[in-house]
Scaffold this motif. Structure first.
Motif, mmCIF file in Angstrom:
data_model
loop_
_atom_site.group_PDB
_atom_site.id
_atom_site.type_symbol
_atom_site.label_atom_id
_atom_site.label_comp_id
_atom_site.label_asym_id
_atom_site.label_seq_id
_atom_site.Cartn_x
_atom_site.Cartn_y
_atom_site.Cartn_z
ATOM 1 N N ARG A 1 41.753 54.026 48.221
ATOM 2 C CA ARG A 1 42.166 54.426 46.876
ATOM 3 C C ARG A 1 42.079 53.274 45.894
ATOM 4 N NH1 ARG A 1 47.597 57.765 46.328
ATOM 5 N NH2 ARG A 1 46.237 59.197 47.483
ATOM 6 N N ASN A 2 42.432 52.076 46.320
ATOM 7 C CA ASN A 2 42.361 50.922 45.439
ATOM 8 C C ASN A 2 40.929 50.663 44.986
ATOM 9 O OD1 ASN A 2 43.469 48.385 44.211
ATOM 10 N ND2 ASN A 2 42.119 47.444 45.722
ATOM 11 N N GLU B 1 39.903 53.327 42.434
ATOM 12 C CA GLU B 1 40.506 53.068 41.133
ATOM 13 C C GLU B 1 39.769 51.953 40.395
ATOM 14 O OE1 GLU B 1 44.583 52.291 41.936
ATOM 15 O OE2 GLU B 1 45.129 54.411 42.106
ATOM 16 N N TYR C 1 38.493 53.170 36.968
ATOM 17 C CA TYR C 1 39.400 52.904 35.857
ATOM 18 C C TYR C 1 39.798 51.441 35.686
ATOM 19 C CZ TYR C 1 40.092 57.771 37.270
ATOM 20 O OH TYR C 1 39.886 59.058 37.664
ATOM 21 N N GLY C 2 39.811 50.684 36.764
ATOM 22 C CA GLY C 2 40.491 49.396 36.733
ATOM 23 C C GLY C 2 39.748 48.253 36.093
#
Length: 286
Positions: free
Chosen positions: A164-165, A168, A172-173
């Motif tokens: 998940r990291n 993201e 988005y990150g």
């Protein structure tokens, strides 16, 4: 006569309420399961079925019935969500997932193909050279300090090769604030907004690369100081891109790009790599 008419109306009403409409629970799904050496994974469990001698599988379409009248009052088709586990002893597990907001309204015969899914063996050690030479799509920060790369085999739901990291980060990150130096006219306020950088890079075995760096401005000037008849949409700053080609060298866990990549010579450490993903971190020049 009235009594017979009343009975007929009741009968019609009961038929309407008892009649059903077919809804989609899962489309028919086909695909192929291979290991990292491109060999079929035979007897792999996929939902309620298993793969054949070629690693292929087929899941039948599933449907359910709903009463007609309540569905009419809903005014829209129901959402569709399905999740099927892929499991084989000695391999990491994987889920096939799908979600469509109004997909439950699809007619009979709905089908989907997941193409090829690659399963990784438990504790499998990868040789970087086997996977480095491909087309990568990197999500990057402003200075290209960290590059989160995916290739054509990447699947968002693939728990085998990403987490998940990581998802993201690529979605988005890595946006950063871009401060506007001017505004289109006096009706706009001076704002800062997000800027997203993507770098497509194709690494070739002869030590050359081709690339394209794209910068996209996310929803700039979405809110105006005043709304008038002239403008009906938010102002859009066109995306800008740069095509590049140059040379690179690969040594153990490092990739060194020449100045064509990002002005200065760049050395990146391969923090992690899998069949579908790669993470590069720029090494300090100090």
């Amino acid at each position: 006569m009235l009594k017979n008419h009343f009975i007929a109306c009741i009968a019609v009403s009961l038929c309407l309420f008892s009649s059903c409409i077919s809804r989609l629970s899962r489309p028919a799904i086909t695909g192929t399961i291979l290991d990292y050496q491109n060999k079929p994974v035979i007897g792999c469990k996929v939902g309620e079925t298993i793969t054949d001698a070629n690693g292929k599988f087929h899941l039948k379409e599933l449907r359910y019935s709903k009463f007609f009248i309540p569905e009419i009052f809903m005014m829209e088709a129901p959402p569709l969500h399905f999740s099927e586990i892929i499991k084989k002893e000695g391999f990491l597990s994987y889920n096939i997932e799908g979600h469509t907001p109004f997909g439950g309204g699809q007619g009979k015969g709905a089908a989907a193909s997941v193409d090829t899914i690659y399963l990784k063996r438990i504790n499998e050690v990868l040789n970087t050279k086997d996977y480095i030479y491909t087309n990568w799509k990197f999500a990057a920060n402003k200075n290209l300090d960290t590059l989160y790369g995916t290739n054509a085999n990447f699947r968002l739901q693939n728990s085998v090769t990403n987490n998940r990291n990581f998802v993201e980060k690529i979605q988005y990150g890595l946006m950063y604030k871009f401060h506007a130096t001017k505004k289109p006219d006096t009706a706009w306020s001076a704002e800062s907004h997000d800027l997203k950088t993507t770098y497509w890079v194709a690494l070739k075995t002869n030590g050359t690369f081709t690339g394209k760096k794209l910068r996209e401005y996310q929803n700039p000037w979405k809110h105006r100081m005043e709304y008038d008849r002239t403008y009906r949409e938010s102002y859009v700053i066109p995306a800008d891109s740069i095509n590049t080609k140059g040379k690179f060298s690969f040594l153990k866990d490092q990739i060194v790009f020449d100045e064509a990549f990002n002005k200065a010579k760049n050395t990146y450490k391969i923090d992690s790599i899998d069949r579908d993903v790669i993470v590069l971190t720029k090494k300090s020049t100090n």
